[in-house]
Design an enzyme around this catalytic site. Structure first.
Site, mmCIF file in Angstrom:
data_model
loop_
_atom_site.group_PDB
_atom_site.id
_atom_site.type_symbol
_atom_site.label_atom_id
_atom_site.label_comp_id
_atom_site.label_asym_id
_atom_site.label_seq_id
_atom_site.Cartn_x
_atom_site.Cartn_y
_atom_site.Cartn_z
ATOM 1 N N GLU A 168 6.827 30.429 16.581
ATOM 2 C CA GLU A 168 6.961 29.009 16.861
ATOM 3 C C GLU A 168 7.788 28.903 18.139
ATOM 4 O O GLU A 168 8.866 29.507 18.234
ATOM 5 C CB GLU A 168 7.687 28.293 15.706
ATOM 6 C CG GLU A 168 6.797 28.126 14.481
ATOM 7 C CD GLU A 168 7.482 27.469 13.283
ATOM 8 O OE1 GLU A 168 6.780 27.194 12.298
ATOM 9 O OE2 GLU A 168 8.706 27.258 13.338
ATOM 10 N N TYR A 228 14.530 31.984 5.452
ATOM 11 C CA TYR A 228 13.824 30.981 4.650
ATOM 12 C C TYR A 228 14.664 30.750 3.403
ATOM 13 O O TYR A 228 15.056 31.703 2.724
ATOM 14 C CB TYR A 228 12.434 31.514 4.292
ATOM 15 C CG TYR A 228 11.671 30.659 3.297
ATOM 16 C CD1 TYR A 228 11.473 29.301 3.528
ATOM 17 C CD2 TYR A 228 11.141 31.220 2.145
ATOM 18 C CE1 TYR A 228 10.767 28.527 2.615
ATOM 19 C CE2 TYR A 228 10.425 30.455 1.236
ATOM 20 C CZ TYR A 228 10.250 29.098 1.478
ATOM 21 O OH TYR A 228 9.564 28.337 0.579
ATOM 22 N N LEU A 272 2.132 -7.808 -17.066
ATOM 23 C CA LEU A 272 1.272 -6.677 -17.462
ATOM 24 C C LEU A 272 2.066 -5.378 -17.344
ATOM 25 O O LEU A 272 2.826 -5.189 -16.376
ATOM 26 C CB LEU A 272 0.045 -6.570 -16.553
ATOM 27 C CG LEU A 272 -1.162 -7.454 -16.875
ATOM 28 C CD1 LEU A 272 -0.895 -8.886 -16.418
ATOM 29 C CD2 LEU A 272 -2.410 -6.924 -16.176
ATOM 30 N N TYR A 303 -7.254 -8.863 -11.989
ATOM 31 C CA TYR A 303 -6.778 -8.439 -13.302
ATOM 32 C C TYR A 303 -6.713 -9.646 -14.238
ATOM 33 O O TYR A 303 -6.645 -10.795 -13.787
ATOM 34 C CB TYR A 303 -5.405 -7.751 -13.207
ATOM 35 C CG TYR A 303 -4.280 -8.589 -12.633
ATOM 36 C CD1 TYR A 303 -3.606 -9.533 -13.401
ATOM 37 C CD2 TYR A 303 -3.868 -8.412 -11.310
ATOM 38 C CE1 TYR A 303 -2.563 -10.296 -12.893
ATOM 39 C CE2 TYR A 303 -2.820 -9.174 -10.768
ATOM 40 C CZ TYR A 303 -2.173 -10.111 -11.568
ATOM 41 O OH TYR A 303 -1.146 -10.874 -11.038
ATOM 42 N N ASP A 362 13.627 22.659 1.220
ATOM 43 C CA ASP A 362 12.953 23.948 1.412
ATOM 44 C C ASP A 362 12.764 24.072 2.917
ATOM 45 O O ASP A 362 11.996 23.302 3.502
ATOM 46 C CB ASP A 362 11.617 23.897 0.673
ATOM 47 C CG ASP A 362 10.766 25.125 0.856
ATOM 48 O OD1 ASP A 362 10.979 26.099 0.138
ATOM 49 O OD2 ASP A 362 9.875 25.101 1.727
ATOM 50 N N HIS A 407 2.342 -13.725 -4.231
ATOM 51 C CA HIS A 407 1.344 -13.180 -5.164
ATOM 52 C C HIS A 407 0.962 -14.283 -6.155
ATOM 53 O O HIS A 407 1.825 -15.023 -6.628
ATOM 54 C CB HIS A 407 1.951 -11.979 -5.895
ATOM 55 C CG HIS A 407 0.984 -11.248 -6.764
ATOM 56 N ND1 HIS A 407 -0.052 -10.508 -6.229
ATOM 57 C CD2 HIS A 407 0.868 -11.135 -8.113
ATOM 58 C CE1 HIS A 407 -0.750 -9.968 -7.224
ATOM 59 N NE2 HIS A 407 -0.215 -10.342 -8.371
#
Ligand SMILES: Cc1cc2nc3c(=O)[nH]c(=O)nc-3n(C[C@H](O)[C@H](O)[C@H](O)COP(=O)(O)OP(=O)(O)OC[C@H]3O[C@@H](n4cnc5c(N)ncnc54)[C@H](O)[C@@H]3O)c2cc1C
Length: 803
Positions: free
Chosen positions: A632, A518, A50, A250, A531, A225
């Site tokens: 912090e 930053y 599928l 399914y 980041d 499966h």
């Protein structure tokens, strides 16, 4: 036998053959594939075939769409039948929650460019006649889905690769991987060694043991499966495939009969103790006891199954991962790549996956955001086979379940707990889990101070507490105390550290000792790879702090750029607890506990100092992720309880309230602070994301700078939207429409308790990112009005932060 190849792909299943095909197609002909038996003799030959495309993120869906694009044309290209049939797919909703899920998915699909739409139960039945409409409230039809013959498809990919110069060696077993100085040099096979620069482990259920040959853990296990094939009864081969998630099953047409499979509640792991060396072209014994409940459920949807003759019950092992997504990318051993763990959508994903892997290997970067598939998303806890198993088992058993936003997984918890975990429990913490860490979502003890009338409508209000608003507002009016100990902390040290970081970071970070910056770390295409904040602790020492889940990824990105031993990178996450004290009264609370001067002049915003808080030595970092004054406080873990208690004792008389991550999320949205992975990804530039203020284009060379320069003015930008209906809260990926056309997709959203607004962020064409532009957002099938606003919504002049 060959002696050398640029790339050696291990495994001749659909995964390996697709990667080989794409490497060759993108111009690398000097590549080889090694298969210990015959092509397709692993999981591939027994797949149900599928091909569904819709996943829960844009990049995953794009990868699947790339598969379909390839499957449409491959047969003709290589002159070999692939069995591709673009028959479409139906997904049934037989409960209200499933119908809502379909409405939500149809909206995502619109933004992903997939033509999915909702149809009635009768319409579904007209396309798939054997189904009963009993209890069906609706269905989603995706006409470009289909099914394929997995073995034929694999052979077609192999032919396409060979036609472009690739070598395929079957009946050749890889017995070792030669690694020198953490870099791959060769693979050893039972026919002799092959020198190479790159090895790709596409070993399917064998990927774990192949990984160990190079000292690399691949966190996956094989699950058995099953699907049944029924005797032909004249059903059309052109019926769409059908999924009935409420029944966990399914279906697809197969030579006039049906394939019927599903995801049982009691999954069966296989081969944990090792897989036989000759397990090829073989299946497991049918397990009727385990399949019977699924078949019964299937029967209630397709009544003719009651009289159907079962030709066979296929029981095959398939590689599943702890979060249900592929494992792709380079490992900690340079040149050793992994492409495995395809979680029963390997056929559907292979075409796009091969492309993504080949781009990544050749160009150093995939063209899609691959974070959800990135092998670096797993932490060292997944070296444990037991832990991997228990997490994977949960994914399999709940495969088709509706997961409400904020849904928390349960398996393998608790694993990593903060040093003040007992304090959290005493306060009635509702815990969430991230990368194995137990983190506070909110404290139920704060709920009585909250406002039940702010509960969002619908799904967004399911896993919610009035405590979230109470914690948010306390932080704005007095102070909040947040346990951020799970944040990933990396120390970058050495005589070359400053120059090294300057080359990696888009902002200037090698500033005075004590400066906090930053910054983004960009890839060569100018997309945001990491980041984080960088604090200069000494001339030759920097502390990088990044998100809980991003540590292994960011550390790997940084390490992969090391050139010599003048720089060292250490993960020091466990060494330090971190508590964030934020709010207008933060200084009033902290100052009496410390002998250091905490005034604004002595301790400015975006700077760090070693201070004492009572008897606790802390690195105090004056940053904020909520838009309030505060610090912090990082202390060695053994001091954590003492620090927490003294902050709580000093703060509570002044209105301090402990808060959780859901309050932080709401606070940061009001301030427009971005989150990597949703608002900003590897395919977004900092200028598009509104982070241009953190880029120093004229500081000299840094990775990604040339790409930013070439790109010029962004044509799309991240925009702040406010919905007309405050109780309608978006969950992510909703379409943002302008004049009826979907031009963007929500990256993140939530309710801002101070601005009393429902907030959403979305990338939109730059011309529309003007305050006042009216758009609408598709939420569960409804169009809700929204307006582009100037950001941030809260304290735009940043006065509260710089006091
Ligand atoms: C019952 C069942 C139904 C499925 N249905 C679907 C479906 O409907 N749709 C879908 O998209 N996916 C489905 N899948 C999943 C899909 O079949 C797999 O994801 C996919 O086939 C995996 O391909 P692979 O290339 O990773 O692994 P494999 O096909 O297993 O290939 C790995 C290869 O590596 C070789 N190998 C191992 N060790 C070595 C070594 N040391 N040296 C050389 N070679 C080695 C093996 O011999 C094997 O051929 C299903 C899976 C099962 C089990």
């Amino acid at each position: 036998m060959i002696e050398r190849a640029r790339v050696v792909v291990i495994g001749g299943g659909i995964g390996g053959c697709s990667i080989l095909y794409w490497l060759a197609r993108l111009g690398w002909g000097d590549v080889a594939l090694i298969e210990r038996s015959e092509l397709t003799s692993g999981s591939t030959f027994h797949s149900a075939g599928l091909v569904g495309q819709l996943r829960n993120s844009l990049s995953l869906t794009q990868m699947m769409m790339n598969s379909v694009d390839l499957y449409r044309t491959l047969g003709e290209e290589v002159e070999l039948e692939t069995g591709w049939r673009e028959v479409g797919s139906l997904r049934l909703a037989s409960s209200q929650e499933h119908l809502e899920e379909l409405e939500r998915q149809a909206a995502w699909a619109e933004t992903f460019g997939l033509p999915m739409h909702l149809v009635s139960a009768d319409e579904a039945q007209s396309m798939f006649p054997p189904m009963s409409t009993e209890g069906v409230l609706g269905a989603a039809l995706l006409p470009s889905d289909g099914y394929v013959d997995p073995s034929q498809l694999t052979l077609a990919l192999a032919r396409g690769a060979r036609q472009r110069g690739a070598t395929i060696l079957t009946n050749t077993r890889v017995t070792g991987v030669r690694v020198e100085n953490h870099r791959v040099r060769a693979v050893e096979t039972d026919q002799g060694p092959i020198e190479c620069e790159v090895v790709v482990n596409a070993g399917g259920i064998y990927a774990h043991e192949i990984g160990l040959l190079a000292g690399v853990d691949v966190p996956m296990v094989a699950m058995a499966h099953q699907y049944a094939i029924t005797k032909p009864t004249g059903l059309s081969r052109d019926m769409p495939t059908l999924r009935d998630p409420a029944r966990l099953v399914y279906f697809r047409a197969e030579s006039g009969g049906l394939v019927v499979g599903g995801y049982e509640r009691n999954p069966s792991v296989w081969g944990l103790g090792g897989i036989a060396a000759d397990f090829n072209s073989r299946l497991l014994d049918p397990d009727w006891d385990r399949f019977a409940p699924l078949f019964e459920a299937a029967n209630s949807r397709v009544p003719e199954l009651a009289d159907a003759e079962i030709v066979t019950l296929i029981n095959g092992p398939e590689a599943f991962t702890p979060d249900g997504e592929f494992i792709l990318g380079e490992s900690a051993v340079a040149g050793f790549w992994v492409a495995a763990g395809f979680c029963a959508h390997g056929i559907a994903g292979a075409g796009g996956m091969g492309k993504l892997m080949a781009e990544w290997i050749i160009e150093g970067q995939p063209s899609l955001d691959a974070w959800a598939l990135d092998s670096r998303r797993f932490g060292p806890q997944y070296r444990s086979r037991d832990y991997t198993l228990i997490r994977t088992d949960e994914i399999y058993a709940t495969y088709y379940d509706v997961k409400y936003p904020g849904h928390e997984r349960q398996a393998g918890r608790p694993l990593k707990v903060s040093a003040v975990n007992a304090r959290h429990r005493d306060l009635g913490a509702a815990f969430g889990e991230k990368s194995g860490w137990e983190r506070v979502n909110w404290y139920e003890s704060n709920a009585p101070s909250g406002d039940e009338s702010t509960r969002p409508d619908g799904w967004a209000g399911m896993l919610w507490s009035p405590a979230i608003g109470a914690e948010h507002l306390a932080c704005r009016s007095s102070a909040g105390l947040f346990d951020e100990s799970s944040f990933s902390k990396l120390d970058v040290t050495g005589s070359g550290a400053a120059a090294f970081l300057e080359r990696l970071c888009a902002n200037s970070v090698a500033r005075r000792v004590g400066a906090v910056t930053y910054t983004q770390l960009l890839n060569p295409r100018g997309g945001v790879e990491c980041d984080l904040t960088v604090t200069r602790l000494a001339e030759d020492r920097f502390r990088l702090v990044t998100g809980t889940a991003f540590g292994p990824h960011d550390a790997a990105w940084i390490r992969q750029h090391l050139e010599d031993d003048s720089v060292a990178v250490d993960d020091v996450t466990s060494k330090y607890a971190c508590f964030a004290l934020w709010g207008p009264r933060a200084r009033e609370i902290l100052q009496p506990l410390s002998e250091s001067d905490l005034s604004h002049t002595a301790f400015s915003y975006m700077s760090a100092k070693e201070i004492n808080v009572g008897a606790v030595p802390c690195l105090a970092v004056r940053v904020t992720f909520v838009g309030e004054l505060g610090w912090e406080l990082y202390c060695p873990s053994e001091y954590a309880v003492g620090l927490w208690d003294s902050l709580m004792n000093a703060g509570q008389p002044l209105g301090l309230v402990p808060g959780g991550y859901r309050a932080i999320e709401s606070l940061r949205l009001e301030k427009g602070y971005r989150v990597w992975g949703s608002d900003v990804t590897t395919t977004d530039s900092p200028f598009e994301a509104g982070l241009g203020f953190a880029v120093k284009m004229n500081k000299g060379e840094f990775i990604g700078r040339d790409a930013l320069e070439r790109a010029g003015e962004p044509t799309r930008r991240l925009a702040c939207l406010v919905l007309d209906e405050p109780r309608t809260v978006v969950l992510g990926s909703e379409p943002v429409r302008f004049e009826g056309r979907a031009l963007g997709r929500v990256t993140s959203g939530g309710y801002g308790y101070s601005v009393e607004s429902s907030i959403a962020y979305a990338y939109l064409p730059a011309a529309l990112v003007e305050p006042g532009t009216k758009v609408s957002i598709g939420v569960f099938g409804h169009d809700v009005g929204a307006e582009v606003r100037a950001e941030p919504l809260f304290d735009p002049s940043n006065e509260k932060v710089r006091v």
